[in-house]
Motif scaffolding. Structure first.
Motif, PDB file in Angstrom:
ATOM      1  N   GLY A 207     -12.852   0.449   1.858  1.00 36.09           N
ATOM      2  CA  GLY A 207     -11.745  -0.506   1.891  1.00 36.09           C
ATOM      3  C   GLY A 207     -10.409   0.126   2.216  1.00 36.09           C
ATOM      4  O   GLY A 207      -9.385  -0.568   2.288  1.00 36.09           O
TER       5      GLY A 207
ATOM      6  N   ARG B 158      -7.466   1.975   4.545  1.00 34.10           N
ATOM      7  CA  ARG B 158      -7.017   1.774   5.917  1.00 34.10           C
ATOM      8  C   ARG B 158      -6.453   3.095   6.466  1.00 34.10           C
ATOM      9  O   ARG B 158      -6.045   3.961   5.704  1.00 34.10           O
ATOM     10  CB  ARG B 158      -5.958   0.667   5.978  1.00 34.10           C
ATOM     11  CG  ARG B 158      -6.529  -0.727   5.734  1.00 34.10           C
ATOM     12  CD  ARG B 158      -5.434  -1.775   5.701  1.00 34.10           C
ATOM     13  NE  ARG B 158      -4.636  -1.666   4.486  1.00 34.10           N
ATOM     14  CZ  ARG B 158      -3.494  -2.346   4.274  1.00 34.10           C
ATOM     15  NH1 ARG B 158      -3.029  -3.151   5.223  1.00 34.10           N
ATOM     16  NH2 ARG B 158      -2.844  -2.219   3.152  1.00 34.10           N
TER      17      ARG B 158
ATOM     18  N   GLN C 254      -7.853  -1.064  -1.160  1.00 34.29           N
ATOM     19  CA  GLN C 254      -7.000  -1.740  -0.178  1.00 34.29           C
ATOM     20  C   GLN C 254      -5.544  -1.308  -0.282  1.00 34.29           C
ATOM     21  O   GLN C 254      -4.769  -1.512   0.656  1.00 34.29           O
ATOM     22  CB  GLN C 254      -7.100  -3.268  -0.374  1.00 34.29           C
ATOM     23  CG  GLN C 254      -8.469  -3.855  -0.058  1.00 34.29           C
ATOM     24  CD  GLN C 254      -9.494  -3.600  -1.174  1.00 34.29           C
ATOM     25  OE1 GLN C 254      -9.111  -3.160  -2.256  1.00 34.29           O
ATOM     26  NE2 GLN C 254     -10.764  -3.853  -0.882  1.00 34.29           N
TER      27      GLN C 254
ATOM     28  N   SER D 134       0.838  -1.195   0.000  1.00 37.52           N
ATOM     29  CA  SER D 134       0.000   0.000   0.000  1.00 37.52           C
ATOM     30  C   SER D 134       0.870   1.241   0.000  1.00 37.52           C
ATOM     31  O   SER D 134       2.079   1.181   0.277  1.00 37.52           O
ATOM     32  CB  SER D 134      -0.926   0.019   1.227  1.00 37.52           C
ATOM     33  OG  SER D 134      -0.147   0.030   2.409  1.00 37.52           O
TER      34      SER D 134
END
Length: 911
Positions: free
Chosen positions: A805, A807, A776, A745
């Motif tokens: 989705g 974070r 994600q 990510s």
């Protein structure tokens, strides 16, 4: 007696002939004037069409060769040429005046020039033999008709000044060949000459009859009869010639309605030939019932008449036809046929219809129309005049329009009006008039002189529009654009205009003034605890309190938020400080109440001097803003006077300079994306990266965020930087998504100011939903301090993006005083342990205990932990032993340009 009678007859005939010739001459001149008016109208229409055929914004400031391609220039030429191909106009074109010279910007060409490839490219082509009067055209702003000769030919031309959308002046023009006009005039002359000849030929037999000596005719009847017979034959020939060349269609038909003779004009009207028409049985073949009815009337002995639209039997001609069928009788009085007269009145009917439409347009016009004679006496008013003024036509006809004079319009306007009109020019202006009921209204008027064929003014026509409501709305809009809608004070733009005026006055006259900047302390507390309605009410009350302490010549403004600007004209610094102190004293006694809440109100204020040393309004605002910020930093509720050598103000000045540099970078896309890896410590996992930002200065140097982000936070520019980073990061990921399979990510930092920005949240959601990057792969980092300060906004922000989705990581965790108390209210996925605990973990047992505690609490709450500022391998090993999930710092990698990720091939890492 016979001689006397003959003499009277000759005199009457001569007088008749003279009358005919005078009438023909007058009618020819009228037709000639009408022809020129039509030509001038066609020229004007064609010239005004030329800009409409050109691309939008074709004319603009600083036009120069090379602005458009040769293909575009040729395309313009073709479009203009296509238009002229279907009219008598030979050229339409546009011109500009540059450096006392005339240049073409576009022009049409003839078919011959098109085939020869001549004059196809006209953009900024010099018009070397342009008429010198064109140089004056831009000043008059009035269309100009000229007969000109240049190397293209001899033309009648119109030149019409125009203005492009950005204010650039140019000229639209059109030409018609003089030879073509002469051809049209010759046709008119021949037509009128034929008309005169018709009358003369009709009278000529009478002249011959009376030319014989009456007494001789009586003595020699045989000779007279012979002469009469010859005359009749000659008259028959002349009559046949007259009929053949008549401007109307004439034909003869027998008792069975079969056509036996036609003239040439009749064949033209119906669109057929002699061989078809002679022998044509009208009763059997005519299809128009109304025309047939007229024919049957004539066959019954009455004159049959028809008028209306008609399509010939062949279908080749459509026209507006006026027809008469006149019955003829034999010696016994029996009908033996008749004569038909057809007149194609299409052109006249079109003119009539046009006049009717114009009359209806004037009658039904939404604007007032008034026509007066040359002395100003009203001759006509349309119904809209009554609607607006309340006066009926019978009340104003024959009177002067001054009956609408309210006395509110300056006398100079009327003087200019008559001066302009009597010079033959159109006048435009605005009157403040009075209605019949005494009510005032604003009227925008256009008054034009009407001239006869000799150019003499005979009437004036006025078009008037009631703009009262427009003026009211305009005044409201003007107030809204110059004033703050909440407090009614000047807004920032208008205040800056006033300040600029004062700065210029100070420079010119060495005058002395004071500029004040006032900021309400802790205004956010009232807004957050009681809502924006309470904050708005507080701003109104404070603005009224400040206004009560000012002189009439002082200027107060609200530039925005909880700030006020105050300009004290012709005042000393001591006077300015005294005014601010009075305001602060009043505020000490003031309590703001909202429902069951009561608040004390304090302000911080900055002062600066406006004198001949003040360089500009902008610099003065920067100085006073710096002084106010210094007052707030020094503890609030105080006044600070600007001093360019003040250390605190120098820091604030640096912030202002950085704010300007940030705006430049945003405008010029001068930020650069960097990344720093976040690696796993406990298990094999793909590497994550934190996205960082650098500012590239004008000299090319890269500036770290620590230098400019404080200024961005201070001046609320941080959300703009956040938006730039989000947009460019997602764009970069989408472009390289196939090369990012080894990446877990990318984490993007958000400022506290962005957490309450609904527009930014909406932008992020749209970008993710409509983009190619999986949610994600996107993380967001917010600092613990920012999250706690904007707890409610942070919760909404985090939950909205987590539902897609994404974070979230809570950055610098442990730096706040109540970190653990707020943690359970923030639905984050990762905790980034503040680097101040990580840096000395090896040597400081307290720091180690803090790291252990944060890690354990995070794991209990289902969160992963990241240690930042990992600068040595020894620290990294100790973190692994403590169970921290990820590490980030110089021991792993320094920040690198984002494209470096693409050259990294390892899919997993465990350090």
């Amino acid at each position: 007696m016979t001689f006397k009678i003959s003499k009277r007859v000759y005199i009457a005939i001569l007088a008749y002939l003279v009358g005919v010739m005078i009438y023909v001459g007058w009618d020819y001149n009228s037709e000639r004037s009408q022809l020129y008016r039509q030509i001038d109208q066609d020229l004007t229409t064609s010239a005004l069409t030329a800009p409409l055929l050109l691309p939008e914004n074709f004319h603009h400031h600083n036009m120069k060769p090379g602005d458009i391609s040769a293909e575009a220039d040729l395309h313009n030429t073709i479009k203009l040429s296509d238009y002229t191909r279907h009219s008598d106009i030979i050229y339409i074109y546009t011109l500009i005046l540059q450096d006392n010279a005339v240049y073409f910007t576009s022009a049409s060409v003839t078919d011959e020039e098109m085939k020869a490839g001549k004059d196809l490219y006209n953009y900024l082509l010099p018009y070397t033999d342009a008429d010198p009067r064109l140089q004056q055209l831009s000043h008059s702003q009035k269309k100009l008709f000229l007969e000109i000769k240049d190397h293209w030919g001899h033309f009648r031309s119109v030149f019409i000044p125009q203005t492009a959308s950005d204010g650039t002046p140019y000229i639209a023009a059109a030409d018609i060949e003089i030879s073509h006009i002469q051809s049209l005039l010759q046709q008119q002359f021949l037509k009128k000459s034929g008309f005169a000849s018709l009358f003369l030929l009709l009278l000529f037999p009478l002249m011959l009859i009376f030319s014989a000596d009456q007494r001789r005719w009586a003595r020699n009847l045989e000779v007279s009869v012979r002469e009469r017979t010859r005359e009749l034959h000659a008259s028959e020939k002349r009559l046949t010639s007259i009929i053949e060349h008549s401007p109307v269609g004439i034909f003869h038909y027998d008792q069975n309605a079969v056509i036996t003779m036609i003239n040439h004009r009749f064949a033209d009207i119906v669109g057929s030939s002699d061989s078809v028409l002679v022998g044509f049985n009208m009763l059997e073949k005519l299809t128009d019932e109304k025309l047939l009815a007229a024919l049957r009337d004539a066959l019954q002995g009455d004159i049959g008449r028809f008028e209306g639209p008609y399509i010939s039997v062949s279908g080749q001609r459509k026209m507006y036809l006026i027809a008469e069928f006149v019955p003829l009788r034999d010696a016994q009085g029996q009908i033996n046929g008749g004569v038909g007269v057809f007149n194609d009145a299409t052109e006249q009917q079109t003119t009539t219809n046009t006049l009717k439409k114009l009359s209806m347009a004037v009658e039904q016009s939404p604007n007032v129309v008034v026509i007066t004679d040359v002395s100003g006496q009203i001759e006509y008013v349309n119904p809209r005049f009554t609607d607006i003024t309340g006066y009926y036509p019978e009340e104003v006809i024959g009177k002067n329009p001054r009956l609408l004079n309210s006395g509110e319009t300056a006398a100079e306007i009327y003087s200019d009006l008559w001066k302009t009109l009597l010079s033959g020019q159109e006048w435009r202006g605005v009157f403040h008039n009075k209605k019949k009921n005494g009510e005032y209204y604003w009227a925008e008027e256009i008054i034009s002189p009407i001239t006869n064929n000799l150019g003499e003014i005979t009437h004036f026509i006025a078009l008037q529009e009631d703009i009262t409501e427009v003026r009211r709305i305009s005044d409201e809009i003007n107030f809204q654009t110059t004033h703050d809608p909440l407090t009614g004070l000047l807004n920032r733009r208008q205040f800056e205009n006033e300040l600029t005026r004062i700065v210029e006055h100070a420079d010119k006259h060495h005058s002395h003034h004071v500029l004040c900047f006032i900021d309400i302390d802790q205004f956010k507390i009232i807004n957050d605890s009681c809502g924006h309605l309470a904050g708005d009410d507080l701003l109104r009350q404070v603005s009224n309190l400040i206004r009560d302490k000012l002189r009439s010549r002082d200027t107060l403004a609200r530039p925005g938020s909880d700030e006020f600007l105050l300009l004290l004209e012709n005042a000393s610094l001591a006077q300015g400080e005294r005014v601010l102190q009075m305001i602060m004293n009043d505020l000490k006694q003031f309590r703001f109440q909202w429902e069951d809440h009561t608040f004390s109100v304090e302000i911080s204020a900055g002062l600066t001097v406006i004198d001949r040393h003040t360089s500009s309004a902008v610099s003065a605002l920067q100085d006073v803003d710096t002084a106010c910020s210094t007052a707030k930093d020094a503890g609030r509720n105080r006044i600070h006077i600007y001093n360019e050598n003040d250390e605190l103000q120098l820091i604030r000045k640096g912030y202002i300079q950085w704010a300007s540099e940030i705006h430049r970078a945003l405008d010029n896309n001068s930020f650069r994306l960097y990344v720093q890896p976040v690696v796993p410590l406990q298990k094999l996992h793909k590497t994550a990266y934190e996205v960082l930002i650098r500012l590239q200065s004008e000299s090319g140097d890269l500036v770290a965020p620590g230098a400019f982000l404080p200024a961005a936070e201070r001046y609320n520019i941080a959300p703009q930087i956040d938006r730039w980073v989000i947009h460019n990061t997602l764009q970069w990921m989408a472009k390289n998504i196939e090369q990012l399979v080894h990446i877990d990510s990318l984490a993007i930092n958000l400022s506290g100011q962005s957490l309450g920005d609904d527009a930014l949240l909406g932008y992020i959601i749209r970008s993710i939903e409509q983009g190619a990057v999986p949610a994600q792969m996107i993380k967001f980092e917010i600092t613990e301090t920012a999250a706690i300060a904007n707890l409610k906004d942070a919760q909404i922000f985090i939950r909205s993006l987590k539902s897609l989705g994404c974070r979230f990581a809570l950055d610098d965790f442990g730096s706040g005083l109540s970190s653990f108390a707020y943690l359970k209210n923030l639905p984050v996925d990762l905790l980034k342990i503040d680097g101040m605990f990580v840096r000395d973990i090896i040597s400081d047992p307290v720091d180690e205990a803090m790291v252990r505690s944060i890690n354990e609490v995070g794991h209990i709450m289902g969160m992963e932990t990241i240690a930042e500022f990992v600068e040595t391998d020894e620290i990294m090993e100790r973190l692994r032993q403590l169970g921290v999930d990820y590490a980030q710092g110089y021991a792993i990698s320094r920040p690198v340009p984002i494209d470096t990720i693409l050259s990294t091939t390892s899919e997993t890492a465990l350090l």
